[in-house]
Motif scaffolding. Sequence first.
Motif, PDB file in Angstrom:
ATOM      1  N   MET A 202       0.806  -1.223   0.000  1.00  0.00           N
ATOM      2  CA  MET A 202       0.000   0.000   0.000  1.00  0.00           C
ATOM      3  C   MET A 202       0.839   1.274   0.000  1.00  0.00           C
ATOM      4  SD  MET A 202      -1.504  -0.058   3.935  1.00  0.00           S
ATOM      5  CE  MET A 202      -2.013  -1.763   3.909  1.00  0.00           C
ATOM      6  N   ARG A 203       2.177   1.191  -0.018  1.00  0.00           N
ATOM      7  CA  ARG A 203       2.993   2.373   0.264  1.00  0.00           C
ATOM      8  C   ARG A 203       2.834   3.472  -0.779  1.00  0.00           C
ATOM      9  NH1 ARG A 203       4.933   4.602   4.838  1.00  0.00           N
ATOM     10  NH2 ARG A 203       6.865   5.760   4.497  1.00  0.00           N
ATOM     11  N   TRP A 204       2.811   3.144  -2.075  1.00  0.00           N
ATOM     12  CA  TRP A 204       2.679   4.200  -3.079  1.00  0.00           C
ATOM     13  C   TRP A 204       1.401   4.990  -2.841  1.00  0.00           C
ATOM     14  CZ3 TRP A 204      -0.647   5.341  -7.259  1.00  0.00           C
ATOM     15  CH2 TRP A 204      -0.188   6.332  -8.138  1.00  0.00           C
ATOM     16  N   TYR A 205       0.316   4.312  -2.512  1.00  0.00           N
ATOM     17  CA  TYR A 205      -0.953   4.994  -2.250  1.00  0.00           C
ATOM     18  C   TYR A 205      -0.859   5.864  -1.000  1.00  0.00           C
ATOM     19  CZ  TYR A 205      -3.072   2.158  -5.911  1.00  0.00           C
ATOM     20  OH  TYR A 205      -3.390   1.588  -7.123  1.00  0.00           O
TER      21      TYR A 205
ATOM     22  N   LEU B  73       4.980  12.054  -1.793  1.00  0.00           N
ATOM     23  CA  LEU B  73       5.756  11.187  -2.678  1.00  0.00           C
ATOM     24  C   LEU B  73       7.025  11.881  -3.148  1.00  0.00           C
ATOM     25  CD1 LEU B  73       5.969   8.520  -4.242  1.00  0.00           C
ATOM     26  CD2 LEU B  73       4.568   9.545  -6.042  1.00  0.00           C
ATOM     27  N   GLN B  74       6.897  13.119  -3.600  1.00  0.00           N
ATOM     28  CA  GLN B  74       8.061  13.839  -4.108  1.00  0.00           C
ATOM     29  C   GLN B  74       9.101  14.085  -3.016  1.00  0.00           C
ATOM     30  OE1 GLN B  74       7.202  17.716  -5.726  1.00  0.00           O
ATOM     31  NE2 GLN B  74       9.238  17.948  -6.639  1.00  0.00           N
ATOM     32  N   SER B  75       8.669  14.565  -1.867  1.00  0.00           N
ATOM     33  CA  SER B  75       9.619  14.909  -0.805  1.00  0.00           C
ATOM     34  C   SER B  75      10.276  13.670  -0.213  1.00  0.00           C
ATOM     35  CB  SER B  75       8.928  15.711   0.299  1.00  0.00           C
ATOM     36  OG  SER B  75       7.888  14.964   0.910  1.00  0.00           O
ATOM     37  N   ARG B  76       9.511  12.582  -0.060  1.00  0.00           N
ATOM     38  CA  ARG B  76      10.083  11.364   0.517  1.00  0.00           C
ATOM     39  C   ARG B  76      11.064  10.707  -0.466  1.00  0.00           C
ATOM     40  NH1 ARG B  76       8.747  10.317   6.028  1.00  0.00           N
ATOM     41  NH2 ARG B  76       8.874   8.080   5.595  1.00  0.00           N
ATOM     42  N   LEU B  77      10.756  10.749  -1.750  1.00  0.00           N
ATOM     43  CA  LEU B  77      11.705  10.222  -2.725  1.00  0.00           C
ATOM     44  C   LEU B  77      12.975  11.063  -2.738  1.00  0.00           C
ATOM     45  CD1 LEU B  77       9.480   9.258  -5.802  1.00  0.00           C
ATOM     46  CD2 LEU B  77      10.563   7.724  -4.153  1.00  0.00           C
ATOM     47  N   ALA B  78      12.835  12.378  -2.695  1.00  0.00           N
ATOM     48  CA  ALA B  78      14.003  13.256  -2.719  1.00  0.00           C
ATOM     49  C   ALA B  78      14.918  12.990  -1.526  1.00  0.00           C
ATOM     50  CB  ALA B  78      13.563  14.712  -2.731  1.00  0.00           C
ATOM     51  N   THR B  79      14.314  12.674  -0.380  1.00  0.00           N
ATOM     52  CA  THR B  79      15.094  12.450   0.833  1.00  0.00           C
ATOM     53  C   THR B  79      15.693  11.055   0.887  1.00  0.00           C
ATOM     54  OG1 THR B  79      13.693  14.006   2.050  1.00  0.00           O
ATOM     55  CG2 THR B  79      15.015  12.474   3.355  1.00  0.00           C
TER      56      THR B  79
ATOM     57  N   PRO C  42       6.617  15.452 -10.641  1.00  0.00           N
ATOM     58  CA  PRO C  42       5.450  15.622  -9.763  1.00  0.00           C
ATOM     59  C   PRO C  42       4.188  16.020 -10.499  1.00  0.00           C
ATOM     60  CG  PRO C  42       7.004  17.432  -9.477  1.00  0.00           C
ATOM     61  CD  PRO C  42       7.701  16.396 -10.310  1.00  0.00           C
ATOM     62  N   ALA C  43       4.315  16.620 -11.675  1.00  0.00           N
ATOM     63  CA  ALA C  43       3.125  16.970 -12.454  1.00  0.00           C
ATOM     64  C   ALA C  43       2.495  15.756 -13.117  1.00  0.00           C
ATOM     65  CB  ALA C  43       3.491  18.007 -13.512  1.00  0.00           C
ATOM     66  N   ARG C  44       3.225  14.644 -13.143  1.00  0.00           N
ATOM     67  CA  ARG C  44       2.756  13.438 -13.821  1.00  0.00           C
ATOM     68  C   ARG C  44       2.567  12.262 -12.868  1.00  0.00           C
ATOM     69  NH1 ARG C  44       7.435  11.391 -17.211  1.00  0.00           N
ATOM     70  NH2 ARG C  44       8.108  10.772 -15.122  1.00  0.00           N
ATOM     71  N   ASP C  45       3.501  12.080 -11.928  1.00  0.00           N
ATOM     72  CA  ASP C  45       3.663  10.775 -11.292  1.00  0.00           C
ATOM     73  C   ASP C  45       2.862  10.571 -10.016  1.00  0.00           C
ATOM     74  OD1 ASP C  45       5.327   9.780 -13.291  1.00  0.00           O
ATOM     75  OD2 ASP C  45       7.075  10.773 -12.434  1.00  0.00           O
TER      76      ASP C  45
END
Length: 594
Positions: A540-543, A551-557, A566-569
């Motif tokens: 369930m993590r992506w959701y 999603l963007q900030s956690r991936l960046a970190t 982020p406009a698409r994913d």
Amino acid sequence: MICSLLFSSGCSKVLDEQNRSNILPDYFKTPGGIDAAIIGAYSNIRNWYCQEGMCYNTMIGTDEHLSGFGTSGNFHTYTLQTNDGAIQSIWDWSYRSINSCNGVLENVATVGLPAAEQTRITGEAKFLRAYFYFMLVQTFGDVTLSTTFASSPTTEAKRDPIATVYDQIVKDLTEAITDLPFKANPTPGRAAKGVAKHLLAKVYLTRGWSAAAKATDFTDAYNQALDLITNKALYGNGSGTLDLWADFADVFKEGNEYGREILWVVDRNMDPKGAETSGFGTGNPGGKFNGSAFYQRPNYPIFNTNINAGITGAPTVNANPVDRDIQNGRPFGRVRPSTYTLSTAFAERVNDSRYEKTFQTFWIFNRPGPLTSGAPVTITVTRASNPADPMNSPLTTYTWVKNVDTAIKLFGTNAITEDIRRASRAVQVLPSQYDVNFFPPMKKHDDVTRLHTNDASDRPFILMRFAETYLIAAEAAFKAGNTTNAANMINVLRTRAAYRATNTPAQNAAAALANQVTPGQITIDFILDERTRELFGEWMRWYDLVRTKTLQSRLATYNPITNFNPARDYLRPIPQSQINLVTTGPKYPQNPGY
């Protein structure tokens, strides 16, 4: 009826129907047809959960997981195409199941079922329709809403705003809660009031974060979860009263899939008669097999180490002490835990027992060899002594006894001491040595009752459990501005996490006290960390990251992905087949960036 197209109440050009299910529209006008449609909708979920595609969709490309040695890279690199089969599966099976539910709801009152059964099936159909639409809006955003049964496919469809779809989801779940029994009936894999309340709480929570938010969403989410928690004695999955296990290790213990904590499973009935009557099936039924037991297994049979590595002049002595077997699972290697998971989320392992109860940390020597008079098989490996090397024990031999001795040990820290090295025969693997082939495997879905190493699992797949109800309540309370209630909910789980069966009551009490958090510690990142500790590997993590807009900030970190957009994913692509099949009226819109 099953078809690949969206359905619309405004039907125009009709395509030739391909009857893939042998269920014609008139069959919905019979008791057998109603039952078959409901069972088929449940069974369709097995096309997602336990399959590689949903494994990738929910876990890879997040902070928690990295690709393993056997993974295709599109999800990890965010290079999804509009013809991706895993994404199309969510679209197709949702709409097929929704149309079946629509057929049930239009015909259930006229087929002569007893009143109580009619009410229950109505509740199940509304619950399932809500579940599938919730999957769609979380995955794709605006989608086509249809609440009428389509007896033939059309070439015309439009996308409805998520606000409209959410309104229907809430309506369906609210009505389902009224209609459904308190206990799952007739099998634990079917819906009851408790799972509908849990899902409604999560729907309110998710909508509250979205552009379709209503002012009361977070309060409504908290109240729904709180009611389930407060009145847990009323609910259950058919096997007893709903509650948390005292020991986190018991949640995923094989045989506990219908235990006290479980709200809903993707059923896999072991009883051949039950499989025939329930439609859930057993074993490895074609495309619905359960592969969850081996997607997170490393390639442990190839683990080969020179135990004299780094010692000048020492002979090369390779140890390859573990063969593939049923106990250790099929080394499929699709996903592996990230550094964030191992070093941040599960960093505290003294007072929190969830790491050791989530991951396998050792392998027993099992290499084949001759048996003499029933004596254990042993292998002795000579090791050079080098006192100048602080990592080299002065022991001169390793001796492993088959099925007795630990052959490989994963240490949770790189700071291994010489005393630890001396005390263990095992080949000791440090976090700095983990790689795409060798990593701590997640063991929640292990199935040691399989007949052969490569067999699929026949365990039910746990979709929703009571511990997440507390986390939903905590997140909703946090978003509503009440960090005290949020901390209280999380502390229930952290108290349970402190428990070890090997501790004394006093030790468990001290660990639980040390494990408590204060309202001031509650942030959305802390809640997400707690969800990792409690729900890691539960698909369930992506959701979660999409819902919380992190999603963007956690991936960046934690997992930088250069291609992330982020406009698409934050949405998956609408399947190209759907776009191609809409040939009447406006073109079916694709999501931005695809």
